[in-house]
Design a protein around this motif. Structure first.
Motif, PDB file in Angstrom:
ATOM      1  N   GLN A 101      43.107  35.146  54.765  1.00  0.00           N
ATOM      2  CA  GLN A 101      43.622  36.330  55.540  1.00  0.00           C
ATOM      3  C   GLN A 101      45.063  36.430  55.067  1.00  0.00           C
ATOM      4  O   GLN A 101      45.727  37.712  55.075  1.00  0.00           O
ATOM      5  N   MET A 102      45.921  35.405  55.007  1.00  0.00           N
ATOM      6  CA  MET A 102      47.271  35.769  54.554  1.00  0.00           C
ATOM      7  C   MET A 102      47.279  36.142  53.002  1.00  0.00           C
ATOM      8  O   MET A 102      48.090  37.077  52.700  1.00  0.00           O
ATOM      9  N   ALA A 103      46.615  35.500  52.273  1.00  0.00           N
ATOM     10  CA  ALA A 103      46.433  36.235  50.870  1.00  0.00           C
ATOM     11  C   ALA A 103      46.192  37.701  50.733  1.00  0.00           C
ATOM     12  O   ALA A 103      46.514  38.414  49.987  1.00  0.00           O
ATOM     13  N   GLY A 143      41.148  44.593  41.222  1.00  0.00           N
ATOM     14  CA  GLY A 143      41.138  43.553  42.596  1.00  0.00           C
ATOM     15  C   GLY A 143      39.763  42.985  42.482  1.00  0.00           C
ATOM     16  O   GLY A 143      39.851  42.115  42.818  1.00  0.00           O
ATOM     17  N   MET A 144      38.866  43.820  42.215  1.00  0.00           N
ATOM     18  CA  MET A 144      37.648  43.088  42.530  1.00  0.00           C
ATOM     19  C   MET A 144      37.249  42.243  41.502  1.00  0.00           C
ATOM     20  O   MET A 144      36.468  41.160  41.602  1.00  0.00           O
ATOM     21  N   GLY A 145      37.919  42.136  40.087  1.00  0.00           N
ATOM     22  CA  GLY A 145      37.937  41.147  39.423  1.00  0.00           C
ATOM     23  C   GLY A 145      38.288  39.699  39.955  1.00  0.00           C
ATOM     24  O   GLY A 145      38.023  38.734  39.422  1.00  0.00           O
ATOM     25  N   ILE A 156      43.296  37.995  47.397  1.00  0.00           N
ATOM     26  CA  ILE A 156      44.207  38.656  46.640  1.00  0.00           C
ATOM     27  C   ILE A 156      43.546  39.810  46.064  1.00  0.00           C
ATOM     28  O   ILE A 156      44.049  40.978  46.050  1.00  0.00           O
ATOM     29  N   GLY A 157      42.074  39.711  45.977  1.00  0.00           N
ATOM     30  CA  GLY A 157      41.525  40.807  45.463  1.00  0.00           C
ATOM     31  C   GLY A 157      41.406  41.854  46.490  1.00  0.00           C
ATOM     32  O   GLY A 157      41.578  43.025  46.351  1.00  0.00           O
ATOM     33  N   SER A 158      41.100  41.536  47.649  1.00  0.00           N
ATOM     34  CA  SER A 158      41.059  42.371  49.083  1.00  0.00           C
ATOM     35  C   SER A 158      42.544  42.973  49.082  1.00  0.00           C
ATOM     36  O   SER A 158      42.368  44.322  49.503  1.00  0.00           O
ATOM     37  N   SER A 159      43.610  42.211  48.872  1.00  0.00           N
ATOM     38  CA  SER A 159      44.891  42.887  48.990  1.00  0.00           C
ATOM     39  C   SER A 159      45.329  44.240  47.935  1.00  0.00           C
ATOM     40  O   SER A 159      46.093  44.988  48.365  1.00  0.00           O
ATOM     41  N   ILE A 160      44.555  43.950  46.821  1.00  0.00           N
ATOM     42  CA  ILE A 160      44.638  45.039  45.955  1.00  0.00           C
ATOM     43  C   ILE A 160      43.820  46.180  46.213  1.00  0.00           C
ATOM     44  O   ILE A 160      44.066  47.448  46.088  1.00  0.00           O
ATOM     45  N   GLY A 165      47.017  44.941  56.215  1.00  0.00           N
ATOM     46  CA  GLY A 165      47.571  43.660  55.888  1.00  0.00           C
ATOM     47  C   GLY A 165      47.918  43.039  57.008  1.00  0.00           C
ATOM     48  O   GLY A 165      47.567  41.778  57.319  1.00  0.00           O
ATOM     49  N   PHE A 166      48.534  43.711  58.121  1.00  0.00           N
ATOM     50  CA  PHE A 166      48.765  43.058  59.501  1.00  0.00           C
ATOM     51  C   PHE A 166      47.523  42.635  60.169  1.00  0.00           C
ATOM     52  O   PHE A 166      47.431  41.491  60.668  1.00  0.00           O
ATOM     53  N   ALA A 167      46.418  43.568  60.072  1.00  0.00           N
ATOM     54  CA  ALA A 167      45.071  43.207  60.528  1.00  0.00           C
ATOM     55  C   ALA A 167      44.372  42.030  60.101  1.00  0.00           C
ATOM     56  O   ALA A 167      44.136  40.760  60.751  1.00  0.00           O
ATOM     57  N   PHE A 168      44.563  41.803  58.640  1.00  0.00           N
ATOM     58  CA  PHE A 168      44.042  40.530  58.001  1.00  0.00           C
ATOM     59  C   PHE A 168      44.946  39.368  58.404  1.00  0.00           C
ATOM     60  O   PHE A 168      44.417  38.239  58.789  1.00  0.00           O
TER      61      PHE A 168
END
Length: 409
Positions: free
Chosen positions: A71-73, A97-99, A126-130, A359-362
């Motif tokens: 979640q932090m990533a 990001g999906m990569g 990280i993929g999710s954050s992108i 981001g805050f939700a994650f």
């Protein structure tokens, strides 16, 4: 549609109310389906917790640390990704990001120790954050002014994926082992193909400067201090919502296994029921907010779920399954309304706001999972649910939000 656009690709606030556009449903559905694939991959992480807990002899605290890492990533980068793409849109960033998610998935299937588990889920994060900030912007671009509806369509894909993941895990991973996670890399490859095509559409829109993010809502200008207070209230509501959601997504399987003695495979079915309810509820909040105003949807969603969460710790297995349906439906209707409310509160910053709130939700989900895991180790999993039952009462502070985002005439 020759309106002058500002640097972020948005129509200036003082010209918004006179502009409408056409909803581009093929793009919305493509983004939503990609969101489904993305979140199906993500949902495999908590779905395999019962397996890795036994195979690696993990504590609940360590389970919480896995979620916290993911979640932090997934959260820390999102506001910065959104801020950057507000200024310089990146059409193919979603495929990139999906990569990262694909690489994390492959490593997760082969992880042989706790450290590898942590590293693999970080890559998926990280993929999710992108993915999320720019995908949310594309949904707004394709909305044709129906921004609540567009965000709900986008969100329902993600929530549907979150519900499918545990079901697939019960059918494929639980019976045959952790290494079978590798089969889900096909989903990541499919998502990359779709997102490359969506990126091509997005690139054409950037070049032409036509059919950019358009809205049919009248944006009200509020004093700076009121905007700051409103954003703080919204973030507190996100805290309430996602602390409770993480108690369900991370520990609900353990709860029904420990309290009612169901099997690991059966526990995934119960988790699927809850997460499918979340997916169904996502479709309600956005369109309803378009019609009656976001504030009333937020109020009804977060506070309205309290009677059901308060009953859940005292229910038998049958009523536990029944109660999770209204809990999922009602609670899920809030996020689209909260996100679009915040976008209307601070117009012209779709990427930054999307990144901040996703981001805050994650982040809250990760912190909540770690804290609740530690609490479960010190007390019991049942005690965790008796405490979390009171979180929706925080929804009372919705009354301090100003009324914005009503439909213009």
């Amino acid at each position: 549609m020759n309106e002058q656009l500002n640097n972020s690709g948005e129509i200036p606030v003082n010209r918004i109310k006179n502009v409408t556009g056409q909803t581009v449903f093929p793009i919305l559905f493509a983004i939503s389906f990609s969101h489904l694939l993305n979140d199906t991959i993500q949902s495999l992480i908590p779905a395999i917790y019962p397996i890795v807990k036994d195979s690696f002899s993990l504590t609940f605290t360590q389970i919480g640390l896995i979620t916290l890492t993911f979640q932090m990533a997934a959260s820390l980068l999102q506001p910065f990704v959104g801020l950057y793409t507000d200024r310089k849109p990146q059409p193919y960033s979603l495929a990139i990001g999906m990569g990262f998610s694909l690489a994390g998935l492959v490593l997760l299937s082969q992880a042989s120790n706790f450290g590898m588990l942590i590293f693999s889920v970080a890559l998926v994060g990280i993929g999710s954050s992108i993915f999320h900030p720019e995908a949310s912007r594309m949904a707004s671009m394709a909305s044709g002014g129906r921004r609540g509806m567009a965000q709900s369509v986008f969100q329902v894909g993600g929530n549907a994926g979150s519900s499918i993941g545990p079901l697939l895990a019960a059918l494929i991973i639980v019976p045959y082992g952790q290494s079978n996670i590798i089969w889900f890399s096909v989903l990541a490859l499919l998502a990359i193909i779709i997102l490359l095509n969506v990126g091509s559409w997005y690139k054409l829109k950037i070049k032409s400067r036509a059919d950019k993010v358009v809205t049919a809502y009248t944006v009200q200008t509020l004093p700076r201090n009121k905007i700051i207070l409103s954003v703080m209230i919204l973030l507190i509501l996100i805290f309430s919502k996602y602390f409770y959601l993480t108690s369900m997504s991370s520990y609900y399987t353990f709860y029904v296994i420990h309290k009612f003695g169901v099997s690991v495979q059966s526990s995934q079915i119960y988790l699927f029921i809850f997460l499918f309810s979340v997916a169904a509820g996502t479709l309600i909040g956005g369109p309803l907010g378009d019609k009656i105003g976001r504030k009333y949807v937020i109020w009804g969603s977060i506070l309205g779920v309290a009677p059901f969460t308060l009953l859940l710790p005292h229910a038998n297995l049958f009523w536990t399954a029944v109660l999770t349906v209204p809990i999922g439906v009602i609670l899920a209707s809030a996020f689209s309304a909260i996100l679009v409310y915040a976008q209307e509160l601070i117009p012209g910053k779709v990427g930054m706001i999307s990144g901040l709130f996703f981001g805050f939700a994650f982040g809250m989900g990760g912190v909540g999972s770690a804290l609740l895991g530690a609490l479960a180790d010190r007390t019991s999993i049942e005690y965790v649910y008796s405490i979390c039952a009171f979180l929706p009462l925080i929804g009372l502070i919705t009354g301090f939000l100003p009324d914005i985002g009503r439909k213009g005439k």
